[in-house]
Design a protein around this motif. Structure first.
Motif, PDB file in Angstrom:
ATOM      1  N   ASP A   1     -40.663  47.236   5.038  1.00 45.27           N
ATOM      2  CA  ASP A   1     -40.098  46.298   4.076  1.00 45.27           C
ATOM      3  C   ASP A   1     -39.290  47.035   3.003  1.00 45.27           C
ATOM      4  N   ILE A   2     -39.818  48.135   2.472  1.00 44.39           N
ATOM      5  CA  ILE A   2     -39.094  48.901   1.450  1.00 44.39           C
ATOM      6  C   ILE A   2     -37.856  49.564   2.049  1.00 44.39           C
ATOM      7  N   ALA A   3     -37.959  50.020   3.284  1.00 41.87           N
ATOM      8  CA  ALA A   3     -36.789  50.606   3.949  1.00 41.87           C
ATOM      9  C   ALA A   3     -35.670  49.583   4.069  1.00 41.87           C
ATOM     10  N   MET A   4     -36.024  48.349   4.440  1.00 47.15           N
ATOM     11  CA  MET A   4     -35.024  47.287   4.552  1.00 47.15           C
ATOM     12  C   MET A   4     -34.385  46.986   3.196  1.00 47.15           C
ATOM     13  N   MET A   5     -35.185  47.023   2.140  1.00 47.72           N
ATOM     14  CA  MET A   5     -34.666  46.793   0.799  1.00 47.72           C
ATOM     15  C   MET A   5     -33.642  47.856   0.420  1.00 47.72           C
ATOM     16  N   ALA A   6     -33.970  49.111   0.655  1.00 42.13           N
ATOM     17  CA  ALA A   6     -33.115  50.215   0.212  1.00 42.13           C
ATOM     18  C   ALA A   6     -31.842  50.338   1.031  1.00 42.13           C
ATOM     19  N   GLU A   7     -31.957  50.093   2.326  1.00 42.06           N
ATOM     20  CA  GLU A   7     -30.825  50.340   3.219  1.00 42.06           C
ATOM     21  C   GLU A   7     -29.922  49.126   3.386  1.00 42.06           C
TER      22      GLU A   7
ATOM     23  N   THR B   1     -30.274  41.648  -3.018  1.00 44.45           N
ATOM     24  CA  THR B   1     -29.950  40.607  -2.033  1.00 44.45           C
ATOM     25  C   THR B   1     -28.530  40.729  -1.485  1.00 44.45           C
ATOM     26  N   ASP B   2     -27.797  41.766  -1.885  1.00 43.34           N
ATOM     27  CA  ASP B   2     -26.427  41.948  -1.420  1.00 43.34           C
ATOM     28  C   ASP B   2     -26.348  43.251  -0.626  1.00 43.34           C
ATOM     29  N   PRO B   3     -26.110  43.168   0.703  1.00 39.25           N
ATOM     30  CA  PRO B   3     -26.079  44.384   1.523  1.00 39.25           C
ATOM     31  C   PRO B   3     -24.962  45.364   1.169  1.00 39.25           C
ATOM     32  N   LYS B   4     -24.019  44.908   0.328  1.00 43.59           N
ATOM     33  CA  LYS B   4     -22.946  45.807  -0.121  1.00 43.59           C
ATOM     34  C   LYS B   4     -23.210  46.346  -1.522  1.00 43.59           C
ATOM     35  N   LYS B   5     -24.355  45.950  -2.082  1.00 39.25           N
ATOM     36  CA  LYS B   5     -24.739  46.440  -3.406  1.00 39.25           C
ATOM     37  C   LYS B   5     -26.239  46.734  -3.393  1.00 39.25           C
TER      38      LYS B   5
ATOM     39  N   SER C   1     -21.230  48.143   3.646  1.00 36.50           N
ATOM     40  CA  SER C   1     -22.620  47.898   4.013  1.00 36.50           C
ATOM     41  C   SER C   1     -22.943  48.810   5.197  1.00 36.50           C
ATOM     42  N   LEU C   2     -24.218  48.922   5.531  1.00 35.16           N
ATOM     43  CA  LEU C   2     -24.616  49.790   6.642  1.00 35.16           C
ATOM     44  C   LEU C   2     -23.868  49.448   7.921  1.00 35.16           C
ATOM     45  N   PHE C   3     -23.784  48.160   8.249  1.00 36.43           N
ATOM     46  CA  PHE C   3     -23.181  47.775   9.525  1.00 36.43           C
ATOM     47  C   PHE C   3     -21.655  47.853   9.492  1.00 36.43           C
ATOM     48  N   GLU C   4     -21.064  47.929   8.326  1.00 35.04           N
ATOM     49  CA  GLU C   4     -19.630  48.240   8.221  1.00 35.04           C
ATOM     50  C   GLU C   4     -19.411  49.751   8.313  1.00 35.04           C
TER      51      GLU C   4
END
Length: 399
Positions: free
Chosen positions: A352-358, A170-174, A186-189
Protein backbone atom coordinates in the motif's frame (compact mmCIF):
# COMPACT_ATOMS: atom_id res chain seq x y z
CA UNK A 1 13.83 -1.19 31.36
CA UNK A 2 11.84 -1.13 34.62
CA UNK A 3 10.75 -4.25 36.49
CA UNK A 4 7.15 -3.87 35.26
CA UNK A 5 8.37 -3.62 31.67
CA UNK A 6 10.60 -6.66 32.11
CA UNK A 7 7.74 -8.68 33.60
CA UNK A 8 5.45 -7.68 30.74
CA UNK A 9 8.09 -8.66 28.17
CA UNK A 10 8.69 -12.02 29.85
CA UNK A 11 4.94 -12.70 29.94
CA UNK A 12 4.64 -11.91 26.22
CA UNK A 13 7.63 -14.12 25.38
CA UNK A 14 6.21 -17.01 27.40
CA UNK A 15 2.78 -16.65 25.75
CA UNK A 16 4.23 -16.48 22.24
CA UNK A 17 6.52 -19.46 22.93
CA UNK A 18 3.49 -21.48 23.99
CA UNK A 19 1.56 -20.37 20.89
CA UNK A 20 4.51 -21.38 18.73
CA UNK A 21 4.57 -24.84 20.29
CA UNK A 22 0.84 -25.19 19.68
CA UNK A 23 1.31 -24.28 16.02
CA UNK A 24 3.66 -27.21 15.47
CA UNK A 25 2.31 -30.71 14.76
CA UNK A 26 2.43 -33.10 17.71
CA UNK A 27 5.11 -35.79 17.54
CA UNK A 28 3.81 -38.83 15.70
CA UNK A 29 0.77 -37.02 14.29
CA UNK A 30 -0.03 -36.58 10.62
CA UNK A 31 -1.05 -32.95 11.10
CA UNK A 32 0.61 -30.27 8.99
CA UNK A 33 1.48 -26.81 10.25
CA UNK A 34 -0.11 -23.58 9.11
CA UNK A 35 2.83 -21.85 7.43
CA UNK A 36 1.43 -18.32 7.63
CA UNK A 37 0.39 -18.68 11.27
CA UNK A 38 3.74 -20.17 12.26
CA UNK A 39 5.62 -17.44 10.44
CA UNK A 40 3.55 -14.70 12.11
CA UNK A 41 4.05 -16.11 15.61
CA UNK A 42 7.79 -16.67 15.05
CA UNK A 43 8.20 -13.08 13.85
CA UNK A 44 6.28 -11.67 16.82
CA UNK A 45 8.40 -13.79 19.17
CA UNK A 46 11.60 -12.51 17.55
CA UNK A 47 10.44 -8.91 18.01
CA UNK A 48 9.40 -9.57 21.62
CA UNK A 49 12.93 -10.81 22.39
CA UNK A 50 14.52 -7.52 21.28
CA UNK A 51 16.07 -4.94 23.55
CA UNK A 52 15.07 -1.30 22.85
CA UNK A 53 18.37 -0.71 21.07
CA UNK A 54 17.88 -3.79 18.88
CA UNK A 55 14.39 -2.60 17.95
CA UNK A 56 15.78 0.79 16.94
CA UNK A 57 18.54 -0.75 14.84
CA UNK A 58 16.18 -3.21 13.12
CA UNK A 59 13.80 -0.44 12.07
CA UNK A 60 16.43 2.19 11.27
CA UNK A 61 18.63 -0.06 9.13
CA UNK A 62 15.98 -1.79 6.98
CA UNK A 63 16.95 0.14 3.81
CA UNK A 64 20.46 -1.35 3.93
CA UNK A 65 19.06 -4.79 3.19
CA UNK A 66 17.50 -3.90 -0.15
CA UNK A 67 20.53 -1.80 -1.08
CA UNK A 68 23.08 -4.57 -0.50
CA UNK A 69 20.99 -7.17 -2.34
CA UNK A 70 20.61 -4.74 -5.28
CA UNK A 71 24.39 -4.30 -5.42
CA UNK A 72 24.75 -8.08 -5.38
CA UNK A 73 22.39 -8.38 -8.36
CA UNK A 74 24.31 -5.69 -10.28
CA UNK A 75 27.53 -7.63 -9.72
CA UNK A 76 25.80 -10.95 -10.54
CA UNK A 77 27.13 -12.39 -7.27
CA UNK A 78 24.07 -14.51 -6.50
CA UNK A 79 24.02 -16.11 -9.94
CA UNK A 80 27.75 -16.86 -9.70
CA UNK A 81 27.17 -18.74 -6.45
CA UNK A 82 24.11 -20.60 -7.75
CA UNK A 83 25.89 -21.68 -10.94
CA UNK A 84 28.99 -22.94 -9.10
CA UNK A 85 29.18 -26.56 -7.92
CA UNK A 86 31.01 -25.70 -4.70
CA UNK A 87 32.18 -22.79 -2.56
CA UNK A 88 33.43 -19.60 -4.20
CA UNK A 89 36.18 -17.56 -2.56
CA UNK A 90 36.16 -13.80 -2.26
CA UNK A 91 39.16 -13.63 -4.58
CA UNK A 92 37.29 -15.64 -7.23
CA UNK A 93 34.29 -13.33 -6.89
CA UNK A 94 36.62 -10.34 -7.29
CA UNK A 95 38.01 -11.81 -10.52
CA UNK A 96 34.57 -12.63 -11.91
CA UNK A 97 32.86 -9.35 -10.97
CA UNK A 98 35.73 -6.85 -11.24
CA UNK A 99 34.91 -5.56 -7.74
CA UNK A 100 37.58 -4.84 -5.16
CA UNK A 101 38.22 -7.86 -2.91
CA UNK A 102 38.01 -5.89 0.34
CA UNK A 103 34.72 -4.35 -0.78
CA UNK A 104 33.37 -7.82 -1.56
CA UNK A 105 34.33 -9.09 1.91
CA UNK A 106 32.24 -6.30 3.43
CA UNK A 107 29.28 -6.90 1.11
CA UNK A 108 29.40 -10.67 1.56
CA UNK A 109 29.39 -10.59 5.34
CA UNK A 110 26.23 -8.48 5.21
CA UNK A 111 24.61 -10.97 2.80
CA UNK A 112 25.66 -13.83 5.10
CA UNK A 113 24.18 -12.04 8.12
CA UNK A 114 20.88 -11.72 6.22
CA UNK A 115 21.06 -15.44 5.33
CA UNK A 116 20.95 -14.51 1.65
CA UNK A 117 24.16 -16.51 1.09
CA UNK A 118 25.99 -19.08 3.20
CA UNK A 119 29.57 -19.33 4.44
CA UNK A 120 31.71 -22.38 3.68
CA UNK A 121 34.72 -20.98 5.54
CA UNK A 122 36.68 -17.77 5.92
CA UNK A 123 36.04 -15.64 2.82
CA UNK A 124 34.34 -18.61 1.15
CA UNK A 125 30.69 -18.56 0.12
CA UNK A 126 27.94 -20.90 -1.08
CA UNK A 127 24.40 -20.55 -2.37
CA UNK A 128 21.44 -21.16 -0.06
CA UNK A 129 17.75 -21.61 -0.85
CA UNK A 130 17.34 -17.85 -0.48
CA UNK A 131 20.15 -17.27 -2.97
CA UNK A 132 18.33 -19.52 -5.42
CA UNK A 133 15.00 -17.78 -4.82
CA UNK A 134 16.51 -14.37 -5.61
CA UNK A 135 18.05 -15.60 -8.86
CA UNK A 136 14.72 -16.71 -10.32
CA UNK A 137 14.56 -14.18 -13.21
CA UNK A 138 11.12 -12.78 -12.41
CA UNK A 139 12.03 -12.34 -8.72
CA UNK A 140 15.42 -10.87 -9.55
CA UNK A 141 13.51 -8.38 -11.72
CA UNK A 142 11.42 -7.63 -8.62
CA UNK A 143 14.52 -6.68 -6.64
CA UNK A 144 15.61 -4.37 -9.45
CA UNK A 145 12.20 -2.70 -9.78
CA UNK A 146 11.72 -2.37 -6.03
CA UNK A 147 15.11 -0.77 -5.40
CA UNK A 148 15.43 1.31 -8.57
CA UNK A 149 11.94 2.81 -8.50
CA UNK A 150 9.87 1.97 -5.41
CA UNK A 151 12.58 2.47 -2.79
CA UNK A 152 13.79 5.67 -4.44
CA UNK A 153 10.20 6.96 -4.40
CA UNK A 154 9.60 5.91 -0.79
CA UNK A 155 12.76 7.75 0.32
CA UNK A 156 11.11 10.93 -1.01
CA UNK A 157 7.81 10.25 0.78
CA UNK A 158 8.74 12.07 4.01
CA UNK A 159 9.78 15.39 2.40
CA UNK A 160 6.91 15.12 -0.11
CA UNK A 161 4.25 14.76 2.59
CA UNK A 162 5.81 17.53 4.68
CA UNK A 163 5.76 19.85 1.66
CA UNK A 164 2.15 19.02 0.74
CA UNK A 165 0.75 19.36 4.26
CA UNK A 166 0.34 15.60 4.82
CA UNK A 167 -2.48 15.24 2.32
CA UNK A 168 -3.16 11.77 0.91
CA UNK A 169 -1.59 11.69 -2.61
CA UNK A 170 -4.18 11.24 -5.37
CA UNK A 171 -2.44 12.56 -8.50
CA UNK A 172 -0.08 10.09 -10.25
CA UNK A 173 1.77 13.04 -11.78
CA UNK A 174 2.29 14.70 -8.40
CA UNK A 175 3.69 12.12 -6.00
CA UNK A 176 7.13 11.15 -4.62
CA UNK A 177 8.00 9.30 -7.85
CA UNK A 178 8.46 12.61 -9.69
CA UNK A 179 10.81 13.90 -6.97
CA UNK A 180 12.83 10.68 -6.98
CA UNK A 181 13.26 10.43 -10.75
CA UNK A 182 13.33 14.18 -11.46
CA UNK A 183 10.53 13.91 -14.02
CA UNK A 184 7.12 15.42 -14.72
CA UNK A 185 5.84 12.11 -16.10
CA UNK A 186 3.74 9.61 -14.20
CA UNK A 187 5.28 6.14 -13.89
CA UNK A 188 3.35 4.76 -16.86
CA UNK A 189 4.30 7.76 -19.00
CA UNK A 190 7.92 7.36 -17.93
CA UNK A 191 8.16 3.63 -18.66
CA UNK A 192 8.07 3.80 -22.50
CA UNK A 193 11.04 6.20 -22.41
CA UNK A 194 12.99 3.74 -20.25
CA UNK A 195 12.27 0.29 -21.74
CA UNK A 196 14.80 -1.56 -19.56
CA UNK A 197 12.81 -0.58 -16.46
CA UNK A 198 9.53 -1.47 -18.18
CA UNK A 199 10.96 -4.90 -18.99
CA UNK A 200 11.87 -5.50 -15.32
CA UNK A 201 8.41 -4.34 -14.24
CA UNK A 202 6.59 -6.61 -16.69
CA UNK A 203 8.73 -9.60 -15.73
CA UNK A 204 8.22 -8.94 -12.01
CA UNK A 205 4.45 -8.81 -12.46
CA UNK A 206 4.60 -12.48 -13.52
CA UNK A 207 6.36 -13.48 -10.28
CA UNK A 208 4.36 -11.69 -7.60
CA UNK A 209 2.06 -14.67 -7.18
CA UNK A 210 4.84 -17.17 -6.42
CA UNK A 211 3.96 -19.11 -3.27
CA UNK A 212 0.40 -17.75 -3.18
CA UNK A 213 -2.94 -19.20 -4.19
CA UNK A 214 -3.79 -18.78 -7.87
CA UNK A 215 -7.20 -17.24 -8.61
CA UNK A 216 -8.05 -20.21 -10.83
CA UNK A 217 -7.77 -22.40 -7.73
CA UNK A 218 -10.75 -20.73 -6.05
CA UNK A 219 -12.71 -19.03 -8.84
CA UNK A 220 -14.93 -21.56 -10.70
CA UNK A 221 -14.10 -20.34 -14.22
CA UNK A 222 -16.16 -22.92 -16.11
CA UNK A 223 -19.19 -22.62 -13.85
CA UNK A 224 -19.21 -18.80 -13.86
CA UNK A 225 -18.15 -18.04 -17.43
CA UNK A 226 -18.31 -21.05 -19.74
CA UNK A 227 -21.79 -21.91 -18.57
CA UNK A 228 -24.06 -19.44 -20.32
CA UNK A 229 -21.42 -18.41 -22.89
CA UNK A 230 -23.09 -17.27 -26.12
CA UNK A 231 -21.91 -17.06 -29.71
CA UNK A 232 -19.47 -19.92 -30.23
CA UNK A 233 -15.85 -19.52 -31.20
CA UNK A 234 -16.36 -16.14 -32.88
CA UNK A 235 -17.57 -14.55 -29.64
CA UNK A 236 -15.21 -13.15 -27.02
CA UNK A 237 -14.85 -15.19 -23.85
CA UNK A 238 -12.35 -12.95 -22.06
CA UNK A 239 -10.58 -9.62 -22.51
CA UNK A 240 -7.45 -9.32 -20.36
CA UNK A 241 -7.43 -5.53 -19.88
CA UNK A 242 -4.00 -4.15 -19.03
CA UNK A 243 -2.69 -7.71 -19.13
CA UNK A 244 0.98 -6.93 -19.88
CA UNK A 245 2.54 -9.91 -21.67
CA UNK A 246 -0.45 -12.23 -21.44
CA UNK A 247 0.54 -14.57 -18.61
CA UNK A 248 -3.02 -14.71 -17.32
CA UNK A 249 -4.39 -15.83 -20.68
CA UNK A 250 -1.59 -18.38 -20.83
CA UNK A 251 -2.55 -19.70 -17.37
CA UNK A 252 -6.22 -20.00 -18.32
CA UNK A 253 -5.42 -21.71 -21.61
CA UNK A 254 -3.06 -24.15 -19.90
CA UNK A 255 -5.62 -25.12 -17.28
CA UNK A 256 -8.59 -25.18 -19.65
CA UNK A 257 -7.21 -25.98 -23.12
CA UNK A 258 -10.60 -26.60 -24.75
CA UNK A 259 -12.44 -23.40 -23.79
CA UNK A 260 -14.61 -21.87 -26.53
CA UNK A 261 -14.41 -18.26 -27.71
CA UNK A 262 -11.75 -15.64 -28.31
CA UNK A 263 -9.22 -14.45 -25.74
CA UNK A 264 -7.89 -10.93 -26.23
CA UNK A 265 -4.87 -9.35 -24.51
CA UNK A 266 -5.00 -5.55 -24.24
CA UNK A 267 -2.25 -3.22 -23.07
CA UNK A 268 -0.29 -0.22 -24.30
CA UNK A 269 1.48 -0.76 -27.64
CA UNK A 270 4.93 -0.62 -26.01
CA UNK A 271 3.93 -3.41 -23.62
CA UNK A 272 2.17 -5.80 -26.00
CA UNK A 273 5.27 -5.77 -28.20
CA UNK A 274 6.65 -8.09 -25.49
CA UNK A 275 3.56 -10.34 -25.49
CA UNK A 276 3.99 -14.08 -25.10
CA UNK A 277 3.28 -16.42 -27.97
CA UNK A 278 0.11 -18.03 -26.60
CA UNK A 279 -1.95 -20.22 -28.88
CA UNK A 280 -5.33 -18.57 -29.52
CA UNK A 281 -4.48 -15.26 -27.83
CA UNK A 282 -5.16 -12.10 -29.84
CA UNK A 283 -3.03 -9.04 -29.03
CA UNK A 284 -4.41 -5.51 -29.12
CA UNK A 285 -2.74 -2.21 -28.30
CA UNK A 286 -5.17 -0.30 -26.10
CA UNK A 287 -5.30 2.49 -23.50
CA UNK A 288 -7.93 1.62 -20.87
CA UNK A 289 -8.82 5.28 -20.35
CA UNK A 290 -10.33 5.30 -23.85
CA UNK A 291 -13.56 3.61 -25.04
CA UNK A 292 -13.41 -0.19 -24.78
CA UNK A 293 -13.44 -1.50 -28.39
CA UNK A 294 -14.63 -5.03 -27.53
CA UNK A 295 -18.36 -4.98 -26.90
CA UNK A 296 -20.35 -7.73 -25.24
CA UNK A 297 -17.47 -9.95 -24.02
CA UNK A 298 -18.34 -12.58 -21.47
CA UNK A 299 -15.66 -11.29 -19.09
CA UNK A 300 -13.35 -8.30 -18.79
CA UNK A 301 -10.49 -9.33 -16.53
CA UNK A 302 -8.13 -6.86 -14.82
CA UNK A 303 -5.31 -8.09 -12.61
CA UNK A 304 -3.59 -5.56 -10.33
CA UNK A 305 -4.77 -2.67 -12.49
CA UNK A 306 -7.01 -0.86 -10.00
CA UNK A 307 -4.36 -0.76 -7.27
CA UNK A 308 -2.16 1.25 -9.64
CA UNK A 309 -4.62 4.15 -9.66
CA UNK A 310 -6.46 6.51 -7.30
CA UNK A 311 -10.27 6.28 -7.15
CA UNK A 312 -10.91 8.95 -9.79
CA UNK A 313 -8.85 7.06 -12.39
CA UNK A 314 -10.37 3.70 -11.42
CA UNK A 315 -13.79 5.22 -12.02
CA UNK A 316 -12.69 6.23 -15.54
CA UNK A 317 -11.38 2.72 -16.30
CA UNK A 318 -14.49 0.95 -15.03
CA UNK A 319 -16.81 3.40 -16.79
CA UNK A 320 -15.21 2.63 -20.17
CA UNK A 321 -15.75 -1.09 -19.65
CA UNK A 322 -19.27 -0.58 -18.33
CA UNK A 323 -20.32 1.01 -21.64
CA UNK A 324 -19.15 -2.09 -23.53
CA UNK A 325 -20.88 -4.66 -21.28
CA UNK A 326 -23.93 -6.65 -22.32
CA UNK A 327 -26.65 -6.51 -19.61
CA UNK A 328 -27.31 -9.79 -17.85
CA UNK A 329 -24.33 -11.43 -19.56
CA UNK A 330 -21.02 -9.57 -19.29
CA UNK A 331 -19.06 -9.28 -16.07
CA UNK A 332 -15.89 -7.64 -14.85
CA UNK A 333 -13.37 -9.69 -12.86
CA UNK A 334 -11.05 -7.57 -10.70
CA UNK A 335 -8.10 -9.62 -9.46
CA UNK A 336 -6.91 -7.54 -6.49
CA UNK A 337 -6.07 -7.61 -2.81
CA UNK A 338 -8.98 -7.11 -0.42
CA UNK A 339 -7.60 -5.80 2.87
CA UNK A 340 -9.02 -6.20 6.37
CA UNK A 341 -10.06 -3.12 8.32
CA UNK A 342 -7.71 -4.18 11.14
CA UNK A 343 -4.86 -6.63 11.63
CA UNK A 344 -3.33 -6.06 8.19
CA UNK A 345 -0.19 -8.04 7.32
CA UNK A 346 3.13 -6.28 6.83
CA UNK A 347 3.29 -7.52 3.24
CA UNK A 348 -0.01 -5.85 2.34
CA UNK A 349 0.84 -2.66 4.27
CA UNK A 350 4.20 -2.40 2.46
CA UNK A 351 2.50 -2.72 -0.91
CA UNK A 352 0.00 0.00 0.00
CA UNK A 353 2.80 2.47 0.87
CA UNK A 354 4.68 1.52 -2.30
CA UNK A 355 1.59 2.33 -4.36
CA UNK A 356 1.28 5.67 -2.58
CA UNK A 357 4.88 6.69 -3.24
CA UNK A 358 5.18 5.46 -6.81
CA UNK A 359 1.69 6.07 -8.23
CA UNK A 360 -0.42 8.06 -5.71
CA UNK A 361 -2.50 4.87 -5.69
CA UNK A 362 -3.81 2.57 -2.97
CA UNK A 363 -4.71 -0.93 -1.81
CA UNK A 364 -8.34 -1.17 -0.66
CA UNK A 365 -10.47 -2.81 2.01
CA UNK A 366 -13.73 -4.57 1.14
CA UNK A 367 -15.69 -1.47 2.20
CA UNK A 368 -13.55 0.76 -0.05
CA UNK A 369 -13.99 -1.63 -2.98
CA UNK A 370 -17.75 -1.68 -2.60
CA UNK A 371 -17.93 2.12 -2.38
CA UNK A 372 -15.79 2.49 -5.51
CA UNK A 373 -17.87 -0.02 -7.45
CA UNK A 374 -21.21 1.58 -6.46
CA UNK A 375 -19.87 4.99 -7.50
CA UNK A 376 -19.74 3.92 -11.18
CA UNK A 377 -23.13 2.20 -11.20
CA UNK A 378 -21.85 -1.37 -11.02
CA UNK A 379 -22.85 -4.12 -8.61
CA UNK A 380 -20.59 -6.48 -6.66
CA UNK A 381 -21.96 -9.91 -7.48
CA UNK A 382 -19.51 -11.78 -5.24
CA UNK A 383 -15.99 -11.59 -3.83
CA UNK A 384 -14.18 -14.88 -4.36
CA UNK A 385 -11.09 -15.55 -2.28
CA UNK A 386 -8.92 -18.06 -0.47
CA UNK A 387 -6.82 -15.60 1.53
CA UNK A 388 -8.09 -12.00 1.33
CA UNK A 389 -4.69 -10.33 1.60
CA UNK A 390 -3.17 -12.51 -1.10
CA UNK A 391 -5.58 -12.54 -4.01
CA UNK A 392 -9.30 -12.15 -4.59
CA UNK A 393 -11.65 -11.98 -7.55
CA UNK A 394 -14.23 -9.22 -7.25
CA UNK A 395 -17.00 -10.13 -9.68
CA UNK A 396 -18.97 -7.15 -11.01
CA UNK A 397 -22.11 -6.93 -13.10
CA UNK A 398 -24.32 -4.13 -14.37
CA UNK A 399 -26.92 -2.92 -11.90
Amino acid sequence: MGSIGMASQETEIAALSETLRNCLPQKGSNDTYNREQLKDVAERLSVALETPGETCQRVAYYPLRTTIVRIATRLNILNILVNNDGPVSGKELSQKTGADHLLLIRLMRFLVAMHVVGEAGVDSYVATNITRHLTIPKLEAGIKHTYDLICMSVMQLDPFLARTGYKNPTDPKKCPFQDALQTEDSLFEWFPKHPEYLSDFNLYMTGQRDGRANWLDFFPFEEQLVKGFEGGNDAVMLVDVGGARGHEVENIKTRYPHLPGRFILQDLPETVKQALDVNGMEVMGYDFFTPQPINGARAYYLRNVMHDWPDSKCQEILSQIKLAMKPGYSRILLNELVLPDKGMSLTAAQLDIAMMAELAATERTERQWRELIISVGLKTEKIWTKVFEEESIIELVLE
